[in-house]
Design an enzyme around this catalytic site. Structure first.
Site, PDB file in Angstrom:
ATOM      1  N   GLY A  13       0.809  -1.220   0.000  1.00 61.13           N
ATOM      2  CA  GLY A  13       0.000   0.000   0.000  1.00 61.13           C
ATOM      3  C   GLY A  13       0.838   1.265   0.000  1.00 61.13           C
ATOM      4  O   GLY A  13       0.731   2.119  -0.898  1.00 61.13           O
ATOM      5  N   ILE A  34       8.003  -9.215  -2.645  1.00 58.13           N
ATOM      6  CA  ILE A  34       7.838 -10.660  -2.820  1.00 58.13           C
ATOM      7  C   ILE A  34       6.839 -10.943  -3.942  1.00 58.13           C
ATOM      8  O   ILE A  34       6.869 -11.992  -4.580  1.00 58.13           O
ATOM      9  CB  ILE A  34       7.382 -11.315  -1.488  1.00 58.13           C
ATOM     10  CG1 ILE A  34       7.545 -12.829  -1.553  1.00 58.13           C
ATOM     11  CG2 ILE A  34       5.975 -10.909  -1.121  1.00 58.13           C
ATOM     12  CD1 ILE A  34       7.357 -13.513  -0.220  1.00 58.13           C
ATOM     13  N   GLY A  73       8.672  -3.358   3.807  1.00 57.19           N
ATOM     14  CA  GLY A  73       8.237  -4.750   3.605  1.00 57.19           C
ATOM     15  C   GLY A  73       7.739  -5.406   4.882  1.00 57.19           C
ATOM     16  O   GLY A  73       8.131  -5.039   5.983  1.00 57.19           O
ATOM     17  N   SER A  76       1.288  -5.958   6.753  1.00 56.17           N
ATOM     18  CA  SER A  76       0.807  -4.633   7.155  1.00 56.17           C
ATOM     19  C   SER A  76      -0.457  -4.731   8.007  1.00 56.17           C
ATOM     20  O   SER A  76      -1.033  -3.711   8.389  1.00 56.17           O
ATOM     21  CB  SER A  76       0.532  -3.778   5.917  1.00 56.17           C
ATOM     22  OG  SER A  76      -0.487  -4.379   5.151  1.00 56.17           O
ATOM     23  N   TYR A 138       1.273  -7.617  15.483  1.00 61.95           N
ATOM     24  CA  TYR A 138       1.807  -6.688  14.475  1.00 61.95           C
ATOM     25  C   TYR A 138       2.459  -5.483  15.177  1.00 61.95           C
ATOM     26  O   TYR A 138       3.564  -5.064  14.838  1.00 61.95           O
ATOM     27  CB  TYR A 138       0.662  -6.239  13.555  1.00 61.95           C
ATOM     28  CG  TYR A 138       0.986  -5.078  12.659  1.00 61.95           C
ATOM     29  CD1 TYR A 138       1.677  -5.266  11.467  1.00 61.95           C
ATOM     30  CD2 TYR A 138       0.594  -3.776  12.993  1.00 61.95           C
ATOM     31  CE1 TYR A 138       1.978  -4.190  10.629  1.00 61.95           C
ATOM     32  CE2 TYR A 138       0.881  -2.700  12.173  1.00 61.95           C
ATOM     33  CZ  TYR A 138       1.572  -2.908  10.987  1.00 61.95           C
ATOM     34  OH  TYR A 138       1.858  -1.837  10.175  1.00 61.95           O
ATOM     35  N   LYS A 142       6.485  -4.005  15.366  1.00 63.95           N
ATOM     36  CA  LYS A 142       6.973  -2.649  15.097  1.00 63.95           C
ATOM     37  C   LYS A 142       7.835  -2.143  16.251  1.00 63.95           C
ATOM     38  O   LYS A 142       8.777  -1.376  16.057  1.00 63.95           O
ATOM     39  CB  LYS A 142       5.789  -1.706  14.824  1.00 63.95           C
ATOM     40  CG  LYS A 142       5.019  -2.068  13.556  1.00 63.95           C
ATOM     41  CD  LYS A 142       5.916  -2.098  12.328  1.00 63.95           C
ATOM     42  CE  LYS A 142       5.174  -2.370  11.043  1.00 63.95           C
ATOM     43  NZ  LYS A 142       6.063  -2.442   9.857  1.00 63.95           N
ATOM     44  N   SER A 167      -2.050   6.613   9.296  1.00 58.65           N
ATOM     45  CA  SER A 167      -2.858   5.923   8.274  1.00 58.65           C
ATOM     46  C   SER A 167      -2.525   6.555   6.928  1.00 58.65           C
ATOM     47  O   SER A 167      -3.008   7.649   6.626  1.00 58.65           O
ATOM     48  CB  SER A 167      -4.349   6.104   8.566  1.00 58.65           C
ATOM     49  OG  SER A 167      -4.651   5.750   9.909  1.00 58.65           O
ATOM     50  N   ARG A 176     -11.579   8.261  12.808  1.00 60.08           N
ATOM     51  CA  ARG A 176     -10.257   8.143  13.452  1.00 60.08           C
ATOM     52  C   ARG A 176      -9.152   8.648  12.530  1.00 60.08           C
ATOM     53  O   ARG A 176      -8.218   9.316  12.959  1.00 60.08           O
ATOM     54  CB  ARG A 176     -10.012   6.683  13.833  1.00 60.08           C
ATOM     55  CG  ARG A 176      -8.585   6.382  14.265  1.00 60.08           C
ATOM     56  CD  ARG A 176      -8.412   4.919  14.650  1.00 60.08           C
ATOM     57  NE  ARG A 176      -7.018   4.564  14.825  1.00 60.08           N
ATOM     58  CZ  ARG A 176      -6.226   4.108  13.867  1.00 60.08           C
ATOM     59  NH1 ARG A 176      -6.692   3.945  12.637  1.00 60.08           N
ATOM     60  NH2 ARG A 176      -4.973   3.816  14.119  1.00 60.08           N
TER      61      ARG A 176
HETATM   62  C1  15L Z   1      -1.136   0.253  10.035  1.00 61.96           C
HETATM   63  O1  15L Z   1      -0.057   0.094  10.588  1.00 61.96           O
HETATM   64  C2  15L Z   1      -1.610  -0.626   8.952  1.00 61.96           C
HETATM   65  O2  15L Z   1      -0.536  -1.146   8.189  1.00 61.96           O
HETATM   66  C3  15L Z   1      -2.611   0.057   8.051  1.00 61.96           C
HETATM   67  O3  15L Z   1      -3.232  -0.922   7.260  1.00 61.96           O
HETATM   68  C4  15L Z   1      -3.657   0.848   8.832  1.00 61.96           C
HETATM   69  O4  15L Z   1      -4.487  -0.026   9.520  1.00 61.96           O
HETATM   70  C5  15L Z   1      -2.985   1.800   9.779  1.00 61.96           C
HETATM   71  O5  15L Z   1      -2.005   1.178  10.570  1.00 61.96           O
HETATM   72  C6  15L Z   1      -3.989   2.498  10.713  1.00 61.96           C
HETATM   73  O6  15L Z   1      -3.887   2.371  11.916  1.00 61.96           O
HETATM   74  O7  15L Z   1      -4.854   3.184  10.192  1.00 61.96           O
END
Ligand code: 15L
Length: 270
Positions: A13, A34, A73, A76, A138, A142, A167, A176
């Site tokens: 994205g 990938i 990469g 997400s 996830y 990070k 976002s 949000r």
């Molecule tokens: C992220 O880290 C995601 O990769 C993305 O898809 C969104 O969900 C974003 O956060 C978010 O919090 O809006």
């Protein structure tokens, strides 16, 4: 002199939004993903590489002759622990290690607001370097990405900037995101600042636009030279109004703090 920048996850994205925006005269973008991605168009200074960020040999080769890496990469969205561990955590180690082996001194890492997702809006502005409060596996990945970046900066003198992206979409999709939105153009401005700031060392910055409803510090991003030119408010009439009693309003990570994203319980079935 031509500079060469490796972008991992270039077909994802954020990568797709950045491909055209980070193109510049005298710059070659080495695009690694990938998945399949569009080949170089006529006149487009890109090198397309198909590889996984978990493949050390491939990443070592991808970092050859590169001046900087933008590491986007990885998964997400939330995933089972094994995948998060392999792709997001191990993958980030592989990328940083490949950069180190090739003497690439500047690495920009895509962190996320979900590293601090359980931070409550009622606690006030989310500062730079807010202590981790991940909302998902996830989010944990990070936090690990930031820790790895800090290690490589301290031990090897590399310049590593972790961007806690809010976002990043063409436009905000819900109430949000009127707070968390990073416009694609601002995203490119921020990455450019991360690439060119003189000797930043290790930094953690917020990746958001200067939104009217922003409750994130932009101090550290501005210190790098980032100047946001966009504000989600122009889209405010297009998104449904937010519910002040919802998770999306209470926590920085929004609905990711809710039971739908409880992967431990999902994986164990209890
Ligand atoms: C992220 O880290 C995601 O990769 C993305 O898809 C969104 O969900 C974003 O956060 C978010 O919090 O809006």
């Amino acid at each position: 002199m031509t500079s060469r920048i490796l972008i991992t996850g270039s077909a994802g994205g954020v990568g797709t939004l950045m491909r055209t925006r980070l193109a510049a005269p005298g710059r070659v973008l080495r695009l690694l993903d990938i998945g399949e991605q569009p080949p170089a168009a006529e006149g487009e200074a890109v090198e397309v590489v198909r590889a996984s960020v978990t493949d050390q040999a491939a990443m070592d080769a991808a970092c050859e002759g590169v001046d900087a890496v933008i590491h986007l990469g990885g998964h997400s969205l939330e995933q089972p622990w094994a995948q998060i561990l392999d792709v997001n955590i191990n993958g980030t180690h592989v990328v940083l290690e490949a950069a180190r082996r090739n003497g690439v001194n500047r690495v920009v890492l895509a962190s996320s607001n979900h590293a601090v997702g359980f931070y409550e809006r009622s606690s006030g502005e989310a500062g730079d370097y807010l202590f981790p409060q991940p909302d998902t596996y996830y989010g944990v990945s990070k936090v690990a990405l930031e820790a790895l970046g800090s290690l490589y900066a301290s031990r090897y003198g590399m310049d590593v900037i972790a961007v806690r992206i809010g976002s990043c979409f063409e436009r905000p999709k819900d109430a949000r995101m009127l707070s968390t939105w990073l416009s694609p153009d601002d995203g490119a401005r921020l990455f450019e600042a991360c690439l060119s700031a003189p000797s930043p060392g290790f930094r953690v910055v917020w990746g958001v636009s200067d939104n009217t409803r922003r409750w994130f510090s932009l101090d550290e991003a501005r210190a790098l030279g980032y100047e946001s030119k966009d504000d989600s408010e122009v889209f405010a009439a297009d998104v449904p109004e937010g519910d002040p009693d919802s998770l999306a309003h209470k926590y920085l990570g929004g609905t990711w703090c809710g039971p739908e994203f409880d992967t431990a319980v999902k994986e164990a079935g209890r």
